[in-house]
Write a protein that holds these residues in place. Structure first.
Motif, mmCIF file in Angstrom:
data_model
loop_
_atom_site.group_PDB
_atom_site.id
_atom_site.type_symbol
_atom_site.label_atom_id
_atom_site.label_comp_id
_atom_site.label_asym_id
_atom_site.label_seq_id
_atom_site.Cartn_x
_atom_site.Cartn_y
_atom_site.Cartn_z
ATOM 1 N N LYS A 110 61.657 11.138 7.691
ATOM 2 C CA LYS A 110 62.269 12.439 8.248
ATOM 3 C C LYS A 110 61.660 13.617 7.671
ATOM 4 O O LYS A 110 61.729 14.690 8.115
ATOM 5 N N HIS A 111 60.717 13.497 6.543
ATOM 6 C CA HIS A 111 60.236 14.584 5.986
ATOM 7 C C HIS A 111 58.534 14.611 6.183
ATOM 8 O O HIS A 111 57.923 15.667 6.013
ATOM 9 N N TYR A 112 57.843 13.555 6.426
ATOM 10 C CA TYR A 112 56.291 13.387 6.713
ATOM 11 C C TYR A 112 55.995 12.600 7.591
ATOM 12 O O TYR A 112 56.408 11.846 7.969
ATOM 13 N N ILE A 113 54.867 13.192 8.073
ATOM 14 C CA ILE A 113 54.109 12.410 9.077
ATOM 15 C C ILE A 113 52.808 12.421 8.604
ATOM 16 O O ILE A 113 52.314 13.542 8.081
ATOM 17 N N GLY A 114 52.078 11.288 8.951
ATOM 18 C CA GLY A 114 50.607 11.129 8.229
ATOM 19 C C GLY A 114 49.602 10.973 9.068
ATOM 20 O O GLY A 114 49.641 10.586 10.349
ATOM 21 N N LEU A 115 48.348 11.777 8.662
ATOM 22 C CA LEU A 115 47.064 11.671 9.237
ATOM 23 C C LEU A 115 46.223 11.115 8.308
ATOM 24 O O LEU A 115 46.294 11.058 7.020
ATOM 25 N N GLY A 116 45.340 10.104 8.725
ATOM 26 C CA GLY A 116 44.485 9.325 7.884
ATOM 27 C C GLY A 116 42.970 10.024 7.763
ATOM 28 O O GLY A 116 42.886 10.941 8.517
ATOM 29 N N THR A 117 42.231 9.359 6.843
ATOM 30 C CA THR A 117 40.888 9.830 6.822
ATOM 31 C C THR A 117 40.094 8.562 7.179
ATOM 32 O O THR A 117 40.331 7.483 7.011
ATOM 33 N N ILE A 141 44.206 11.326 12.784
ATOM 34 C CA ILE A 141 43.147 11.513 11.602
ATOM 35 C C ILE A 141 42.834 13.039 11.654
ATOM 36 O O ILE A 141 43.055 13.571 12.387
ATOM 37 N N GLN A 142 42.226 13.511 10.421
ATOM 38 C CA GLN A 142 41.824 14.379 10.400
ATOM 39 C C GLN A 142 40.259 13.975 9.881
ATOM 40 O O GLN A 142 39.770 13.316 9.080
ATOM 41 N N ILE A 143 39.375 14.889 10.446
ATOM 42 C CA ILE A 143 37.892 14.622 10.186
ATOM 43 C C ILE A 143 37.155 16.168 10.253
ATOM 44 O O ILE A 143 37.931 17.076 10.425
ATOM 45 N N GLY A 144 36.067 15.866 9.564
ATOM 46 C CA GLY A 144 35.393 17.194 9.314
ATOM 47 C C GLY A 144 34.775 17.859 10.480
ATOM 48 O O GLY A 144 34.682 17.276 11.566
ATOM 49 N N SER A 145 34.380 19.343 10.306
ATOM 50 C CA SER A 145 33.883 19.853 11.455
ATOM 51 C C SER A 145 32.352 19.362 11.772
ATOM 52 O O SER A 145 31.694 19.647 12.747
ATOM 53 N N ASN A 146 31.440 18.914 10.795
ATOM 54 C CA ASN A 146 30.366 17.997 11.038
ATOM 55 C C ASN A 146 30.363 16.962 9.914
ATOM 56 O O ASN A 146 31.152 16.885 9.056
ATOM 57 N N ILE A 147 29.420 15.808 10.524
ATOM 58 C CA ILE A 147 29.185 14.759 9.521
ATOM 59 C C ILE A 147 27.704 14.706 9.083
ATOM 60 O O ILE A 147 26.863 14.675 9.797
ATOM 61 N N ASN A 148 27.717 15.087 7.804
ATOM 62 C CA ASN A 148 26.526 15.039 7.230
ATOM 63 C C ASN A 148 25.475 16.150 7.874
ATOM 64 O O ASN A 148 24.383 15.686 8.039
ATOM 65 N N ASP A 149 26.108 17.126 8.228
ATOM 66 C CA ASP A 149 25.210 18.366 9.213
ATOM 67 C C ASP A 149 25.155 18.008 10.502
ATOM 68 O O ASP A 149 24.063 18.518 11.099
ATOM 69 N N LEU A 169 45.870 8.139 19.225
ATOM 70 C CA LEU A 169 45.687 8.466 17.806
ATOM 71 C C LEU A 169 45.264 10.142 17.832
ATOM 72 O O LEU A 169 44.263 10.290 18.489
ATOM 73 N N ALA A 170 46.026 10.847 17.503
ATOM 74 C CA ALA A 170 45.602 12.420 17.566
ATOM 75 C C ALA A 170 44.517 12.754 16.502
ATOM 76 O O ALA A 170 44.202 11.876 15.607
ATOM 77 N N VAL A 171 43.649 13.934 16.784
ATOM 78 C CA VAL A 171 42.714 14.363 15.971
ATOM 79 C C VAL A 171 42.696 15.543 15.459
ATOM 80 O O VAL A 171 42.861 16.497 16.352
#
Length: 335
Positions: A110-117, A141-149, A169-171
């Protein structure tokens, strides 16, 4: 009113020295300090000092309860992405971080929701971990704004987004490895200028590359209120219209058509800026976020929204309903 903070970061208190384990690179590990804090070390170099609220789940609950918040969505710190690493090693690191978050969610449902990498540099490893993420109770998941540029519009990444859509799955897109980093280190400019630009880079890439067009059920949230994308949409749209030969080469749909079809968080630190975002997106597509526990975040967790003249309906959407829709969750899970 339920209040969910959908943008927070967490680390395990204990983890291997990945650089020693893998024998190369500048992976992050923690070194303890006498005062109870820890130094994030990037290989052998100091990266950042963090304190207990970066890993102590009970302390976090007490801290965010002070701001009438009941739930945090947690994900790793972007520097942990390690997209530059050997894919197998990055996959092992990702599993370690994801298991930690999954255990946290199981212990405090009830306190935490998780996103993966995931190891975005390897498509097969990423999709394998996406399947596992779904099975262990993470919702995105959480991802970066670029992937190795490389921009997120590159064809090689499309199967990952396709798998997220298929799995429900949300992003969350978070800026990292900011453009121009080495040329503007003074005044903290990578965080003040580079981060908003990186998020706009990601949004433009996913729109112009046709990712959002081809995957209309993909639920994407762009961090930090979408960075500079929405405030500069007039320029972006004008570029689309005046130079379609350069801009509209992979997707002929006007970028303005996508406003309100993705989510952004509320981290503007400015009520007038937030009202502008709300005017464009609508409150159903703006989620409460803080970037807790870092100082550049909204560590009063939406206090400036509560003190504003926004309607109760708008605030309720921002504080919980928009996030629940983005993550496809039932409010009753947290009441």
């Amino acid at each position: 009113m339920l209040k969910i903070d959908m943008h927070t970061h967490i680390l395990p208190r204990t983890m291997p020295n990945w650089t020693e384990k893998f024998g190369y690179g500048k992976f992050i590990h923690l070194e303890s300090n006498p005062d109870g804090s820890a130094n994030m070390m990037q290989g052998g170099n100091f990266f950042r000092r963090i304190v207990e609220n970066c890993w102590d789940e009970s302390l976090r609950i007490k801290e965010y309860e002070k701001f009438n918040t009941q739930v945090q969505v947690v994900c790793t710190i972007p520097v942990m992405f390690s997209y530059w690493a050997n894919p197998k090693d990055c996959a092992e690191l990702s599993r370690f971080l994801n298991d930690h978050i999954a255990e946290l969610v199981q212990q405090y449902p009830k306190h935490y929701i998780g996103l993966g990498t995931i190891p975005m540099q390897d498509i097969d490893e990423s999709i394998k971990e996406l399947e596992r993420i779904k099975s262990i109770g993470l919702v995105g998941i959480q991802i970066g704004s670029n992937i190795n540029d490389k921009n997120l519009s590159e064809d090689e990444f499309f199967p990952i987004f396709e798998a997220c859509s298929r799995l429900g799955l949300a992003v969350m897109i978070h800026p990292w490895q900011m453009m121009g980093f080495d040329s503007m280190k003074k005044y903290w400019l990578p965080w003040l200028v580079g981060m908003p630009a990186e998020t706009s880079r990601a949004a433009c890439s996913m729109i112009f590359g046709g990712v959002l067009e081809r995957l209309p059920k993909l639920r994407v949230c762009f961090s930090h209120a979408g960075g500079s994308f929405l405030p500069t949409l007039g320029r972006i749209e004008h570029g689309f219209n005046c130079r379609p030969d350069l801009v509209a080469i992979d997707n002929q749909v006007n970028p303005r058509e996508y406003v309100g079809k993705f989510w952004v968080d509320s981290i503007t630190h400015d009520i007038d800026a937030l009202k502008y975002i709300l005017n464009m997106q609508g409150s159903k597509r703006v989620c409460l976020g803080s970037d807790y526990p870092f100082p550049l975040g909204d560590l009063e967790i939406g206090k400036f929204i509560e003190e504003s003249d926004l309607s109760n309906t708008q605030i309720e959407y921002i504080f919980c309903n928009a996030t629940l829709e983005w993550l496809d969750l039932d409010i009753n899970n947290f009441l």
